[in-house]
Design a protein around this motif. Structure first.
Motif, mmCIF file in Angstrom:
data_model
loop_
_atom_site.group_PDB
_atom_site.id
_atom_site.type_symbol
_atom_site.label_atom_id
_atom_site.label_comp_id
_atom_site.label_asym_id
_atom_site.label_seq_id
_atom_site.Cartn_x
_atom_site.Cartn_y
_atom_site.Cartn_z
ATOM 1 N N LEU A 69 94.402 41.878 54.792
ATOM 2 C CA LEU A 69 93.134 42.159 55.456
ATOM 3 C C LEU A 69 91.976 41.529 54.684
ATOM 4 N N GLU A 70 92.000 41.636 53.369
ATOM 5 C CA GLU A 70 90.913 41.095 52.555
ATOM 6 C C GLU A 70 90.740 39.599 52.768
ATOM 7 N N LYS A 71 91.851 38.857 52.731
ATOM 8 C CA LYS A 71 91.769 37.403 52.914
ATOM 9 C C LYS A 71 91.361 37.060 54.350
ATOM 10 N N THR A 72 91.766 37.887 55.302
ATOM 11 C CA THR A 72 91.360 37.675 56.691
ATOM 12 C C THR A 72 89.852 37.827 56.843
ATOM 13 N N LEU A 73 89.311 38.903 56.287
ATOM 14 C CA LEU A 73 87.876 39.137 56.394
ATOM 15 C C LEU A 73 87.078 38.040 55.703
ATOM 16 N N THR A 83 79.516 39.131 54.632
ATOM 17 C CA THR A 83 80.510 39.816 53.822
ATOM 18 C C THR A 83 80.662 41.224 54.383
ATOM 19 N N TYR A 84 81.322 42.120 53.641
ATOM 20 C CA TYR A 84 81.530 43.474 54.155
ATOM 21 C C TYR A 84 81.549 44.475 53.008
ATOM 22 N N VAL A 85 81.240 45.714 53.332
ATOM 23 C CA VAL A 85 81.366 46.828 52.391
ATOM 24 C C VAL A 85 81.932 48.013 53.156
ATOM 25 N N MET A 86 82.525 48.959 52.449
ATOM 26 C CA MET A 86 83.005 50.177 53.083
ATOM 27 C C MET A 86 81.818 51.111 53.313
ATOM 28 N N ASP A 87 81.712 51.652 54.516
ATOM 29 C CA ASP A 87 80.614 52.554 54.856
ATOM 30 C C ASP A 87 81.189 53.707 55.678
ATOM 31 N N HIS A 88 81.439 54.834 55.006
ATOM 32 C CA HIS A 88 81.979 56.023 55.660
ATOM 33 C C HIS A 88 83.251 55.702 56.443
ATOM 34 N N GLY A 89 84.161 55.018 55.796
ATOM 35 C CA GLY A 89 85.465 54.733 56.383
ATOM 36 C C GLY A 89 85.514 53.536 57.305
ATOM 37 N N LYS A 90 84.366 52.895 57.543
ATOM 38 C CA LYS A 90 84.328 51.704 58.393
ATOM 39 C C LYS A 90 83.977 50.476 57.561
ATOM 40 N N TYR A 91 84.398 49.319 58.054
ATOM 41 C CA TYR A 91 84.086 48.060 57.381
ATOM 42 C C TYR A 91 82.762 47.540 57.937
ATOM 43 N N LYS A 92 81.711 47.671 57.141
ATOM 44 C CA LYS A 92 80.384 47.267 57.595
ATOM 45 C C LYS A 92 80.169 45.780 57.319
ATOM 46 N N VAL A 93 79.927 45.023 58.374
ATOM 47 C CA VAL A 93 79.650 43.592 58.249
ATOM 48 C C VAL A 93 78.173 43.421 57.924
ATOM 49 N N LYS A 94 77.889 42.640 56.895
ATOM 50 C CA LYS A 94 76.501 42.448 56.488
ATOM 51 C C LYS A 94 76.309 41.059 55.915
ATOM 52 N N ALA A 95 75.064 40.670 55.780
ATOM 53 C CA ALA A 95 74.759 39.357 55.209
ATOM 54 C C ALA A 95 75.234 39.302 53.754
ATOM 55 N N TYR A 96 75.639 38.139 53.317
ATOM 56 C CA TYR A 96 76.125 37.956 51.952
ATOM 57 C C TYR A 96 75.063 38.385 50.950
ATOM 58 N N GLU A 97 75.491 39.095 49.918
ATOM 59 C CA GLU A 97 74.603 39.520 48.847
ATOM 60 C C GLU A 97 75.069 38.890 47.538
ATOM 61 N N TYR A 98 74.189 38.133 46.895
ATOM 62 C CA TYR A 98 74.586 37.491 45.644
ATOM 63 C C TYR A 98 74.844 38.512 44.544
ATOM 64 N N ALA A 99 74.237 39.699 44.667
ATOM 65 C CA ALA A 99 74.343 40.689 43.587
ATOM 66 C C ALA A 99 75.524 41.628 43.751
ATOM 67 N N ARG A 100 76.239 41.564 44.878
ATOM 68 C CA ARG A 100 77.302 42.542 45.141
ATOM 69 C C ARG A 100 78.603 41.844 45.514
ATOM 70 N N THR A 101 79.694 42.298 44.924
ATOM 71 C CA THR A 101 81.016 41.819 45.330
ATOM 72 C C THR A 101 81.889 43.051 45.619
ATOM 73 N N THR A 102 83.196 42.934 45.410
ATOM 74 C CA THR A 102 84.103 44.054 45.669
ATOM 75 C C THR A 102 84.650 44.595 44.355
ATOM 76 N N ASP A 103 85.254 45.784 44.424
ATOM 77 C CA ASP A 103 85.882 46.370 43.246
ATOM 78 C C ASP A 103 86.928 45.419 42.665
ATOM 79 N N GLU A 104 87.701 44.812 43.566
ATOM 80 C CA GLU A 104 88.772 43.910 43.117
ATOM 81 C C GLU A 104 88.199 42.714 42.367
#
Length: 463
Positions: A69-73, A83-104
């Motif tokens: 799923l990660e590579k697909t997104l 990009t995307y972030v988790m928001d209350h159990g949903k995958y929130k699509v949002k504009a790319y943020e240079y300051a934020r990535t994922t836990d992985e």
């Protein structure tokens, strides 16, 4: 032959997947692709329709990786700089943020950093490189010599139970002022520790009740404490409108404000330069880590709800200048580690980006502190059921850490039952905390106003 032709035509027009050709780019509407991903991976998306409607994704079905799923997104969203972030159990699509990535990616980043140094000597070399670069990135060589000679503006003291408060205004750059309040012990004996309390992006700014409680309790414990407005917040709005808080230069100005406040506090004969702490939450946590890394006068650091390897602060006032590009990329976990081997307490929670600290960033800090044999000097107090604030439980953890390392009597903050008691703190109304008067009537005549005037001044001092 007629039957074969009929079967071919049925396949051609009945199967839309094969109706496209490579020449057409295998294009599909992005909205349709996201629906397909929801069904295939059993997830839900959340997004602003304006971001998605009308968008066509080239090579759409080729981008779906059924094994990841990660590579697909990443493949589906990156063409639009989303990009995307988790928001209350949903995958929130949002504009790319240079300051934020994922836990992985945070983990991968820390694993990479570990390859750059394995002992104290190699780490000290890396730390020196980062420190020098960060000061350059903030344009401090240009800004620091521009310190005005004007005197600090002070208002009359207000006396409360065990502490006093007075407001101040400091000209940190020519015609640019920072305003705040100084909390002192009612009776000062000998040298007192100093505590900086940079503000974060919380409602009501430094005027909110929990910020006042924190500073007053520090003073009641025997500390000279100070807090001040964010740039283009509070009384700074007398000079600059709120939109200017999000210009890149805000990070440099706020860092300079912090160092100038410390400059002033250390001129007091009661101040102990050997016991200088700093603590702030959210954006104030970002400032805590940055100043702790570049200013050797800080001897104790407590960043709150901000330590992370995968988030550097979403406001330009935290990451607008290229400080995190230093050393061919760094992150806040490594910035915090630059404080080793001095006492550092990370206060973290389960409701924001600091949720990974106990298992990810804290072990990284322990490794760095281990180069000095100082693992006991770094701690993490984690509140898994709490969110993004500097609430009572977090303040209690701060009080205890400060008292332990500054040698203070923590019992003065407790009631007869031994519980922390903030009820003796007087919560002032906002106008009482102004340095320039209830309506800004005492703003100095030389104060500049507006973005053009600020940019001209910064250019003049070499920014």
């Amino acid at each position: 032959m007629k039957k074969l032709l009929t079967a071919f035509l049925v396949l051609l027009f009945a199967a839309p997947l094969f109706a496209q050709t490579a020449d057409e780019g295998y294009s599909r509407p992005l909205a349709d692709v996201l629906q397909s991903i929801e069904k295939q991976f059993h997830i839900q998306f959340k997004y602003d329709k304006k971001m998605i409607d009308g968008k066509q994704l080239q090579g759409a079905d080729w981008r779906i990786r059924p094994w990841s799923l990660e590579k697909t997104l990443q493949a589906v969203l990156s063409p639009f700089d989303y990009t995307y972030v988790m928001d209350h159990g949903k995958y929130k699509v949002k504009a790319y943020e240079y300051a934020r990535t994922t836990d992985e990616e945070g983990k991968e980043f820390l694993d990479y950093l570990k390859t750059l140094y394995n002992d104290k000597d190699s780490w000290e070399k890396r730390k020196a490189e980062l420190k020098s670069c960060m000061r350059e990135a903030l344009r401090f060589p240009a800004l620091v010599p521009a310190k005005p000679d004007s005197k600090v503006i002070l208002t009359p003291k207000r006396k409360y139970d065990g502490y006093t408060v007075e407001n101040f205004a400091i000209e940190t750059l020519p015609s640019v002022y920072v305003c705040g309040s100084i909390y002192k012990p009612l009776k000062m004996k000998g040298k007192c520790p100093v505590m900086l309390n940079p503000n974060g992006h919380f409602g009501d700014g430094r005027y909110r009740a929990d910020q006042q409680k924190r500073c007053a309790m520090e003073a009641r414990m025997g500390i000279i404490a100070a807090d001040w407005d964010l740039f283009a917040w509070g009384e700074s709005l007398l000079q600059f409108d709120g939109t200017m808080h999000r210009i890149s230069a805000a990070q440099s100005i706020q860092t300079l404000n912090t160092t100038r406040v410390l400059d002033y506090l250390l001129t007091m004969k009661e101040a102990d330069p050997k016991r200088v702490g700093i603590t702030g939450g959210s954006g104030g946590g970002s400032m805590t880590m940055l100043v702790s890394a570049i200013d050797d006068r800080i001897t104790l650091s407590i960043p709150v709800v901000m330590l992370s390897s995968h988030f550097n602060g979403g406001c330009p006032c935290e990451s607008g200048m290229p400080t995190h590009l230093c050393g061919n990329r760094t992150n806040n976990a490594e910035v915090a580690a630059m404080f080793a081997p001095k006492p550092l307490l990370a206060i973290t929670d389960g409701g924001d980006w600091s949720s990974t600290v106990p298992t990810l960033e804290y072990p990284f800090l322990q490794r760095t502190y281990g180069f000095y044999g100082a693992e006991s000097q770094v701690e993490d107090t984690h509140f898994p059921a709490e969110g993004h604030d500097y609430g009572f439980s977090k303040r209690k953890a701060m009080y205890e850490f400060v008292a332990k390392h500054f040698g203070l009597n923590i019992n003065v903050l407790k009631d007869a039952s031994g519980a922390f008691d903030e009820s003796k703190v007087t919560i002032e109304k906002e106008p009482q905390m102004y340095a320039f008067g209830p309506k800004g009537e005492n703003l100095p005549a030389n104060a500049i106003k507006g973005k053009e005037a600020l940019m001209a001044m910064l250019k003049k001092v070499g920014f």
